[in-house]
Design an enzyme around this catalytic site. Structure first.
Site: not given
Ligand code: 5GP
Ligand code: MG
Length: 197
Positions: A110, A159, A166
């Site tokens: 993300d 999301f 989750d």
């Molecule tokens: P980043 O650190 O790249 O922003 O996000 C990674 C983490 O954020 C992922 O491993 C996940 O746990 C959480 N995350 C990011 N986007 C989503 C989403 O759309 N849904 C869910 N359930 N978790 C997300």
């Protein structure tokens, strides 16, 4: 629980097919030895990657070790990243990864904060190679410009839950990757999600 689903973005059959292909690419990229592909050290990022991990590693017929890392970035009912941090107590990384071919496995890319943090920790441990694999990548600039080796699916910047992901620690057991109805997100669970019969 099923009533909370808005849209199924990727169903279980498409996920299984794609993981099979991805596993082939991962194996092909391992350096050859006299006894087949080199052993692999898998570093899954808890908790969201557990279902993906279970399906992926059973498609990888090589010697492997698994070292868990726990990172928190979306606490509770947050649906945007709150900054990534490694949870020390739940992490079992050895001090050195010298000579090892490491593959980090995460659920979704993300902002990139989680992978940036974990790959920095791993680079310090001097692996022979370090690759990254995510089930999902969001089509937003921070994610699309992040250097990741294997991506199962690119998805819109929405999301999503299910297949390990989750919302407030629920919905990980949904077999498909789905979006939730807007009425479910951001509201107290007046009707607590319960397992379907
Ligand atoms: P980043 O650190 O790249 O922003 O996000 C990674 C983490 O954020 C992922 O491993 C996940 O746990 C959480 N995350 C990011 N986007 C989503 C989403 O759309 N849904 C869910 N359930 N978790 C997300
Ligand atoms: Mg995660």
């Amino acid at each position: 629980m099923q009533g909370d689903i808005d849209q199924v973005l990727i169903n279980r059959h498409a996920i299984a097919r794609r993981i099979h292909m991805l596993a082939g690419a991962i194996i092909d990229d391992l350096p050859p030895t006299d006894h087949g592909p080199a052993p692999l050290t898998i570093v899954p990022i808890l908790t969201g990657s557990v279902i993906f991990l279970a399906d992926l590693i059973r498609q990888l017929p090589v010697h492997m070790q698994i070292h868990l890392v726990s990172v928190t970035s979306y606490p509770g009912t947050a649906t945007t990243s709150q900054g990534a941090a490694i949870r020390q107590g739940l992490t079992d990384l050895p001090d050195s990864l010298a000579g090892e071919h490491v593959l980090v496995v995460d659920d979704i890319l993300d902002s990139g904060n989680t992978l940036r943090l974990v790959t920095a920790e791993l680079t310090d441990r001097r692996p022979a190679s370090l690759r990254t694999c995510v089930l999902l990548r969001k089509q937003r600039p921070e994610a699309m410009s992040f250097n990741v080796d294997y991506v199962a699916f690119d998805i819109p910047d929405q999301f999503v839950v299910g297949y390990g992901l989750d919302y407030d620690d629920y919905y990980r057991n949904l077999p498909d990757i789905v979006t939730l109805r807007p009425s479910v997100i951001g509201h107290e669970h007046s009707d607590q999600p319960t397992p379907s019969p």
